[in-house]
Design a protein around this motif. Structure first.
Motif, mmCIF file in Angstrom:
data_model
loop_
_atom_site.group_PDB
_atom_site.id
_atom_site.type_symbol
_atom_site.label_atom_id
_atom_site.label_comp_id
_atom_site.label_asym_id
_atom_site.label_seq_id
_atom_site.Cartn_x
_atom_site.Cartn_y
_atom_site.Cartn_z
ATOM 1 N N UNK A 42 -59.642 -39.206 -94.493
ATOM 2 C CA UNK A 42 -59.843 -40.643 -94.235
ATOM 3 C C UNK A 42 -61.276 -41.086 -94.530
ATOM 4 N N UNK A 43 -62.224 -40.154 -94.396
ATOM 5 C CA UNK A 43 -63.630 -40.518 -94.624
ATOM 6 C C UNK A 43 -63.906 -40.828 -96.096
ATOM 7 N N UNK A 44 -62.977 -40.466 -96.979
ATOM 8 C CA UNK A 44 -63.073 -40.856 -98.398
ATOM 9 C C UNK A 44 -62.974 -42.382 -98.511
ATOM 10 N N UNK A 48 -65.601 -43.055 -90.315
ATOM 11 C CA UNK A 48 -64.607 -42.497 -89.407
ATOM 12 C C UNK A 48 -65.082 -42.497 -87.950
ATOM 13 N N UNK A 49 -66.304 -42.113 -87.680
ATOM 14 C CA UNK A 49 -66.802 -41.949 -86.300
ATOM 15 C C UNK A 49 -65.876 -41.033 -85.490
ATOM 16 N N UNK A 50 -65.963 -39.776 -85.757
ATOM 17 C CA UNK A 50 -65.111 -38.766 -85.114
ATOM 18 C C UNK A 50 -65.459 -38.644 -83.622
ATOM 19 N N UNK A 51 -64.483 -38.952 -82.746
ATOM 20 C CA UNK A 51 -64.712 -38.866 -81.292
ATOM 21 C C UNK A 51 -64.169 -37.566 -80.711
ATOM 22 N N UNK A 52 -63.732 -36.652 -81.576
ATOM 23 C CA UNK A 52 -63.253 -35.359 -81.111
ATOM 24 C C UNK A 52 -61.738 -35.278 -81.048
ATOM 25 N N UNK A 82 -54.189 -27.561 -95.448
ATOM 26 C CA UNK A 82 -55.138 -28.669 -95.259
ATOM 27 C C UNK A 82 -54.534 -29.954 -95.799
ATOM 28 N N UNK A 83 -54.927 -31.058 -95.173
ATOM 29 C CA UNK A 83 -54.456 -32.375 -95.627
ATOM 30 C C UNK A 83 -55.239 -32.801 -96.862
ATOM 31 N N UNK A 84 -54.515 -33.289 -97.891
ATOM 32 C CA UNK A 84 -55.187 -33.761 -99.108
ATOM 33 C C UNK A 84 -54.909 -35.246 -99.387
ATOM 34 N N UNK A 85 -53.982 -35.845 -98.628
ATOM 35 C CA UNK A 85 -53.692 -37.263 -98.828
ATOM 36 C C UNK A 85 -53.139 -37.863 -97.545
ATOM 37 N N UNK A 106 -51.663 -49.426 -94.859
ATOM 38 C CA UNK A 106 -53.052 -49.272 -94.409
ATOM 39 C C UNK A 106 -53.565 -47.860 -94.684
ATOM 40 N N UNK A 107 -54.868 -47.772 -94.850
ATOM 41 C CA UNK A 107 -55.589 -46.488 -94.801
ATOM 42 C C UNK A 107 -55.027 -45.420 -95.741
ATOM 43 N N UNK A 108 -55.037 -45.763 -97.015
ATOM 44 C CA UNK A 108 -54.597 -44.830 -98.060
ATOM 45 C C UNK A 108 -55.811 -44.064 -98.554
ATOM 46 N N UNK A 109 -55.745 -42.752 -98.567
ATOM 47 C CA UNK A 109 -56.861 -41.961 -99.100
ATOM 48 C C UNK A 109 -56.353 -40.625 -99.630
ATOM 49 N N UNK A 110 -56.939 -40.234 -100.751
ATOM 50 C CA UNK A 110 -56.629 -38.937 -101.366
ATOM 51 C C UNK A 110 -57.947 -38.181 -101.500
ATOM 52 N N UNK A 111 -57.955 -36.919 -101.115
ATOM 53 C CA UNK A 111 -59.142 -36.076 -101.224
ATOM 54 C C UNK A 111 -59.678 -36.137 -102.654
ATOM 55 N N UNK A 112 -61.003 -36.213 -102.773
ATOM 56 C CA UNK A 112 -61.617 -36.395 -104.107
ATOM 57 C C UNK A 112 -61.125 -35.362 -105.118
ATOM 58 N N UNK A 113 -60.958 -34.112 -104.675
ATOM 59 C CA UNK A 113 -60.555 -33.032 -105.589
ATOM 60 C C UNK A 113 -59.131 -33.211 -106.101
#
Ligand code: ACO
Length: 167
Positions: A42-44, A48-52, A82-85, A106-113
């Motif tokens: 998601x940070x792609x 994100x602000x990861x709260x744990x 691992x999640x890639x998308x 909402x919130x569509x993201x694919x790992x850069x690789x």
């Protein structure tokens, strides 16, 4: 051990699942997916602000407790687990259109690789299928100008404008 999923796997189009390469799997978000890099992907897209993990799991359960409203899915690399998308759809119930519903992607993201391998397109196909299967009379989303060609490839057309009031 079976995964604790946000919604039933059957809601994801089998046709779209079959279009993915064998080393990848599309499935609903699971309550243990914090550990599989959900926020990294998601940070792609945005901050994100990861709260744990505990806070993440609380959010997962709060979303799942709202019936027939929140649907998040992921694409997993089977070898690394691992999640890639990632991608989500929110089903909004309305008083208009004969008490109709609208699907908000909402919130569509694919790992850069993994970008450029049709994973984004598969995520949109799966979410649109869920929206249409839920009886939504339309499926909408907001995006940057740079992403317009991607969504056009996915069958969307530009319509109207977005207004925002930033806090
Ligand atoms: N400009 C032009 N064409 C594009 C673009 C672009 N920015 N992105 C993808 N395409 C085209 C591809 O070339 C491909 O065309 P083809 O069918 O002719 O080969 C088609 O769109 C499908 O592309 P995919 O390979 O499925 O795209 P990908 O897997 O890389 O996913 C995505 C696209 C999700 C935009 C990805 O690049 C990404 O994660 N970007 C960063 C985060 C982001 O911007 N997310 C979207 C936010 S909007 C929202 O969430 C509602």
């Amino acid at each position: 051990m079976s995964l604790d999923l946000m919604f039933p796997q059957e809601l994801i189009s089998l046709e779209v699942s079959k279009l993915l390469p064998a080393e990848l799997t599309i499935r609903p978000l699971a309550s243990t997916d914090y550990k599989r890099g959900h926020l990294d992907v998601l940070s792609v897209l945005s901050v994100v602000n990861d709260l744990g993990e505990a806070a993440w799991v609380n959010q997962f359960h709060a979303m799942r407790a709202a019936p027939q409203t929140y649907y998040s899915l992921v694409i997993i690399d089977n070898a690394s687990d691992r999640i890639v998308g990632v991608g989500s759809i929110f089903i909004e119930r309305k008083f208009l259109r004969g008490l109709g519903s609208v699907g908000h992607i909402e919130d569509i993201a694919v790992d850069k690789s993994q970008q450029g391998k049709k994973l984004g397109q598969r995520i949109i196909q799966a979410l649109t299928h869920m929206s249409e299967n839920s009886g939504c009379y339309k499926t909408i989303l907001n995006c940057s100008d740079a992403n317009i060609p991607f969504y056009e490839k996915c069958g969307f057309v530009k319509k109207e404008n977005e207004m925002v009031r930033v806090v």
